[in-house]
Structures are given as structure tokens and as C-alpha cells.
Motif scaffolding. Structure first.
Motif, mmCIF file in Angstrom:
data_model
loop_
_atom_site.group_PDB
_atom_site.id
_atom_site.type_symbol
_atom_site.label_atom_id
_atom_site.label_comp_id
_atom_site.label_asym_id
_atom_site.label_seq_id
_atom_site.Cartn_x
_atom_site.Cartn_y
_atom_site.Cartn_z
ATOM 1 N N ARG A 1 -3.883 14.709 3.338
ATOM 2 C CA ARG A 1 -2.650 13.909 3.183
ATOM 3 C C ARG A 1 -2.866 12.744 2.222
ATOM 4 O O ARG A 1 -2.007 12.441 1.394
ATOM 5 C CB ARG A 1 -2.178 13.394 4.550
ATOM 6 N N GLU B 1 0.147 9.912 -7.769
ATOM 7 C CA GLU B 1 0.063 8.669 -8.526
ATOM 8 C C GLU B 1 -0.851 8.778 -9.742
ATOM 9 O O GLU B 1 -0.645 8.110 -10.747
ATOM 10 C CB GLU B 1 -0.384 7.536 -7.598
ATOM 11 N N ARG C 1 4.882 1.439 -3.168
ATOM 12 C CA ARG C 1 4.871 0.951 -4.547
ATOM 13 C C ARG C 1 5.838 1.713 -5.458
ATOM 14 O O ARG C 1 6.109 1.310 -6.572
ATOM 15 C CB ARG C 1 3.461 1.038 -5.148
ATOM 16 N N ARG C 2 6.316 2.879 -4.979
ATOM 17 C CA ARG C 2 7.190 3.688 -5.845
ATOM 18 C C ARG C 2 8.470 4.094 -5.109
ATOM 19 O O ARG C 2 8.807 5.269 -5.059
ATOM 20 C CB ARG C 2 6.448 4.930 -6.327
ATOM 21 N N TYR D 1 -6.127 4.176 1.193
ATOM 22 C CA TYR D 1 -5.743 5.434 1.860
ATOM 23 C C TYR D 1 -7.001 6.152 2.353
ATOM 24 O O TYR D 1 -7.050 6.706 3.450
ATOM 25 C CB TYR D 1 -5.053 6.435 0.917
ATOM 26 N N GLY E 1 -4.982 0.836 -3.857
ATOM 27 C CA GLY E 1 -4.246 1.597 -2.843
ATOM 28 C C GLY E 1 -4.966 2.889 -2.489
ATOM 29 O O GLY E 1 -5.092 3.241 -1.319
ATOM 30 N N HIS E 2 -5.473 3.577 -3.505
ATOM 31 C CA HIS E 2 -6.179 4.844 -3.256
ATOM 32 C C HIS E 2 -7.414 4.603 -2.398
ATOM 33 O O HIS E 2 -7.709 5.365 -1.482
ATOM 34 C CB HIS E 2 -6.576 5.502 -4.583
ATOM 35 N N VAL F 1 0.825 -1.216 0.000
ATOM 36 C CA VAL F 1 0.000 0.000 0.000
ATOM 37 C C VAL F 1 0.856 1.263 0.000
ATOM 38 O O VAL F 1 0.531 2.242 -0.668
ATOM 39 C CB VAL F 1 -0.963 0.009 1.212
ATOM 40 N N TYR F 2 1.975 1.253 0.728
ATOM 41 C CA TYR F 2 2.693 2.510 0.935
ATOM 42 C C TYR F 2 4.068 2.601 0.275
ATOM 43 O O TYR F 2 4.721 3.638 0.364
ATOM 44 C CB TYR F 2 2.814 2.807 2.436
ATOM 45 N N ARG G 1 -0.965 12.060 -1.715
ATOM 46 C CA ARG G 1 -0.412 10.792 -2.185
ATOM 47 C C ARG G 1 -1.119 10.355 -3.477
ATOM 48 O O ARG G 1 -0.475 9.947 -4.450
ATOM 49 C CB ARG G 1 -0.644 9.752 -1.077
#
Lengths: 108, 340
Positions: free
Chosen positions: B168, B176, A58-59, B100, B96-97, A55-56, B172
Motif C-alpha cells: 500500500r 508520486e 499533498r495532492r 509511509y 513523505g515517502h 503527509v497524506y 502511494r
């Protein structure tokens, strides 16, 4: 519940989820501190680290991950912010700019 | 005398009402917002602010999760390995989004289970755009260009939203999203320079997605009941119509690079306003799709519910495994203490 999720008394209490909540801290590169990145749910610590990787990071955001179950974190109370931090405001003599020195003085 | 009495009542009672309705904490809260101080999870906040955020953030999270479905549809049929790895990476990003954002919403006191429940029972909405089908490969390009483009237009101002965890998460996400939009445009650029059939496919996808994309900004300002309060609380920084207009201005130029057109006969540059004028939006269609009658609403929800149910045994097994480990640790501690 964690600092982000621990709620003050006027808030509704969250219903217990199936997996506990974890806080994720990431060191972005060697030499830097771990920094809070966010939270996620996981059954155990190993899964929390694996999920945090997906999740945190990936890049290339990290080279090291810490996870801690959110209920183990304790946070200061925002309502006490005044009492806790105000005393620092009137102690400007703790800063180097408080001291008046001549401009000719070099390397200080 | 009646008039005078009325005036007296009006001034005094209104004054009383004022001091009653604007309680001290609310005043302090608005003051912090006005001074651009972010609100953090444990700070005092009005219940309505909390509710508005939970609604917005959870719907945003649901949109990311449901948004994986139309694109996931093309992973196995991507035309090259390069396209396949990027599409997989993009769909993984959407997951992932969603995470979050769920985490940000959870800081407001709603549990993940409750949110998933609201999605699956239809109580919570998600972006209407994901109820349209992805019929051809060009649709994947258009989703990147228009759908993610509209999302970026919406999300960049949310990076300055007054609620800390939300802003925040948005920072992120915005970082992306820009890859998403570029990969989409690249797909379309390739098609637009291809065979006649590929060009037709490209134009057809733009035709089908254009109007739903500009509907993504939500109802027009005069029909958007939450906008005023949301702007006062600085959750939103621009109105739906302002963002929509910006998006139209940008796309009307970008489409020229593809050598394609946007399907709107009224789209024309307006010298006076310095903006593009565009045709009327079919709000009837928008309401229909929001209310569950779009082309794919049922299919999307069925896929989400099925995934959740079919994953239940994995969640249970992981919990059982952790419990077993805990019991083992407890019994080994006991053994050790008995030995000593």
C-alpha cells in the motif's frame, strides 16, 4: 497499539517511542466515507492532524481528516477469522441472485 | 548392506526432517502467498519473513530520508522560481515517502526510534546512490531522470509485494514518483537545448550518475543471497538483473531525445536478445560506497545526526506541552466534581 500495529503473541514487542502513534482516516471528497490512510507519530491530536495534512493530503487527497490514537483502536483477531466470517458463506439466500425468477419479469 | 542401510536412513530421516522443518503454519503461510493473498500485520508469519521485511522496508525508508540531502543542496540555488517550487515539492515528497515506509515497518514490531538508531549508528544501510555529490544544477535533472527512474523500475513491482502495508505504501509512492522523474527529464531537456556550456554540463552529469544509477538495482543475481527466498515469499517479483536490464533498455532510448550519450562504450542493441548489451559494472566501487567509503557517506550521516540532535528540544517541548494540557484537563475535571 492499533490493528496494524497490534501484534500477535509470536511477535517481538515494540519499544515505546517518544510520541504516540496515531491512525489517520481521510474523506477524499464530500459524500464519501473516511478511509484509513496510514499512521504517524505526533505529540497530540492537533499535531497529528497537521502532520496528516502534510503527509497524506499533498495532492488533494482529502477534504476532512480524522485521527485517533492507535492504542484506542480494537481489532478482531485474524486467528478467529474462520469462526467470525465462515457462517456468512453458506447463507447465499441473502443475495438477490439466489432467487430463480423468469426472464420476462422486468424492473426487479 | 551398508549401502542399503544408508539408503533407508536417507529416505526415512529426510522424510522426518521434512515434516519437522515445514511446520503447519509455515505451510499455510506459503500457501496463502502462492494464492496471492496479502499478509497483514497481525497474521502469523515466519520470523525470517518479518526480519527480511524489516530490513528491506527500513532501508528503503532511510534511503528516502537521506535522499533529501543531495537535492536539498540545490533548493536555494534553483535557477528559477518554477524550478524552486518543484524541487521543494519533490524533496517534501521524499520526506513523505520515508514516513509511509517507516510506518509500514513499524507494523512489523520495530519502533521508529530503533530504526533511526540503526541508521545513525551505521547498522542499517541506505541506497548507495545518495553518497555521491550533487555538483551542478544538471545533477538535479539527472537524479530525477535516472535515480528516480531506477527507483520507479524497482518500486512498481513492489506495489504487488506480499506484505499489505508495504504494497500500500508503494502504491502511494509510485503515484508520486512519476512527477519526480518528469521534472528531472524536463530540466535536462532544457539544458540539452541550451548553450554549449549547458550541454556540456548536462552530459557531464549523465556521465557521473549513470553507473551509480544502474548499481542501484543491487548486486548481480549470482551475488545476491536474499533474492531466492524473497521471490518465493513474493516480496520481490523480479531479480536485480532483470530490473537493471529493463532500465538500461529504457534509458538507452530516452537519452537519444536529449541528444546525449550514456558513458558506456559497450552499450549496443542486441538483435538476438531484443535487449541492450552493456559493459561490466565496477562492483568494487559499489562495495566501497556501501561500506561507508563513498564520496559523501560521512557528510550525509553527520547531517542526519545533527538534524536529529538539533531537533531534540522541539520533540521534548511538544511532549511537555501535551503533558501540561493533560494536567490542566485533569485538574479542571477535579474542580468541577468538587463543585457539584
Amino acid at each position: 497499539m492499533n490493528p496494524e500495529n497490534e501484534l500477535s503473541s509470536n511477535n517481538p514487542s515494540p519499544r515505546a517511542g517518544s510520541w504516540p502513534l496515531w491512525e489517520v482516516f481521510i474523506r477524499s471528497r464530500q459524500g464519501l466515507d473516511h478511509k484509513h490512510a496510514g499512521s504517524l507519530h505526533a505529540a497530540d491530536a492537533r499535531m497529528a492532524i497537521e502532520n496528516a495534512r502534510d503527509v497524506y493530503t499533498r495532492r488533494m487527497e482529502g477534504v476532512s481528516i480524522w485521527v485517533v490514537e492507535s492504542r484506542h483502536l480494537h481489532a478482531s483477531d485474524p486467528d478467529e477469522a474462520g469462526a467470525l466470517y465462515d457462517p456468512a458463506n453458506d447463507k447465499i439466500y441473502r443475495h438477490p441472485t439466489f432467487y430463480v425468477l423468469p426472464d420476462e419479469l422486468k424492473n426487479m | 548392506m551398508g549401502g542399503k542401510m544408508y539408503l533407508w536412513l536417507q529416505t526415512h530421516c529426510l522424510a522426518m526432517n521434512d515434516s519437522l522443518s515445514i511446520q503447519e503454519p509455515e505451510k499455510g503461510f506459503q500457501d496463502r502467498i502462492d494464492r496471492e493473498i496479502r499478509i497483514e500485520p497481525r497474521d502469523w508469519m515466519p520470523d525470517a519473513y518479518r526480519r527480511m521485511l524489516i530490513r528491506q522496508i527500513s532501508q528503503h525508508a532511510h534511503s528516502e530520508i537521506v535522499g533529501m540531502l543531495p537535492e536539498g543542496n540545490w533548493i536555494t540555488r534553483a535557477p528559477s522560481l518554477r524550478r524552486k517550487v518543484t524541487l521543494i515539492a519533490k524533496v517534501q515528497d521524499e520526506a513523505g515517502h520515508g514516513l509511509y515506509l517507516y510506518a509500514a515497518a513499524e507494523t512489523l514490531g520495530i519502533s521508529r526510534d530503533e530504526m533511526i538508531d540503526q541508521l545513525h549508528t551505521g547498522k542499517a544501510k541506505y541506497s548507495s546512490i545518495f553518497n555521491y555529490p550533487t555538483l551542478t544544477w544538471a545533477d538535479i535533472g539527472v537524479i530525477g531522470w535516472l535515480v528516480d527512474g531506477a527507483a520507479i523500475m524497482n518500486q512498481v513491482p513492489l506495489c504487488r509485494s506480499s506484505y499489505g502495508p508495504y504494497s500500500r505504501a508503494m502504491v502511494r509512492i509510485c503515484k508520486e514518483e512519476s512527477f519526480h522523474q518528469r521534472q528531472g527529464f524536463e530540466i535536462l531537456l532544457t539544458l540539452s537545448r541550451g548553450s554549449a556550456a549547458q550541454k556540456r554540463m548536462c552530459q557531464d552529469a549523465i556521465n557521473r550518475w549513470w553507473w551509480p544509477s544502474i548499481m542501484m538495482f543491487g548486486p548481480s543475481d549470482d551475488a545476491s543471497p536474499h533474492t531466492g527466498q524473497s521471490m518465493r515469499w513474493k516480496i520481490k517479483r523480479f531479480t536485480n538483473d532483470e530490473l537493471r536490464q529493463r532500465f538500461v533498455n529504457v534509458c538507452a532510448e530516452q537519452v537519444k531525445i536529449l541528444g546525449m550519450t550514456l558513458p558506456d562504450p559497450d552499450l549496443v542493441w542486441n538483435e538476438q536478445t531484443g535487449q541492450y548489451d552493456f559493459g561490466p559494472i565496477d562492483w568494487e566501487e559499489f562495495r566501497n560506497v556501501i561500506n561507508g567509503n563513498g564520496p559523501c557517506n560521512r557528510e550525509r550521516m553527520a547531517a542526519r545526526v545533527r538534524a536529529h540532535e538539533e531537533g531534540a528540544w522541539v520533540r521534548e517541548a511538544a511532549t511537555a506541552h501535551e503533558l501540561r494540557l493533560q494536567n490542566k484537563r485533569i485538574s479542571s475535571v477535579k474542580e468541577n466534581s468538587e463543585k457539584s
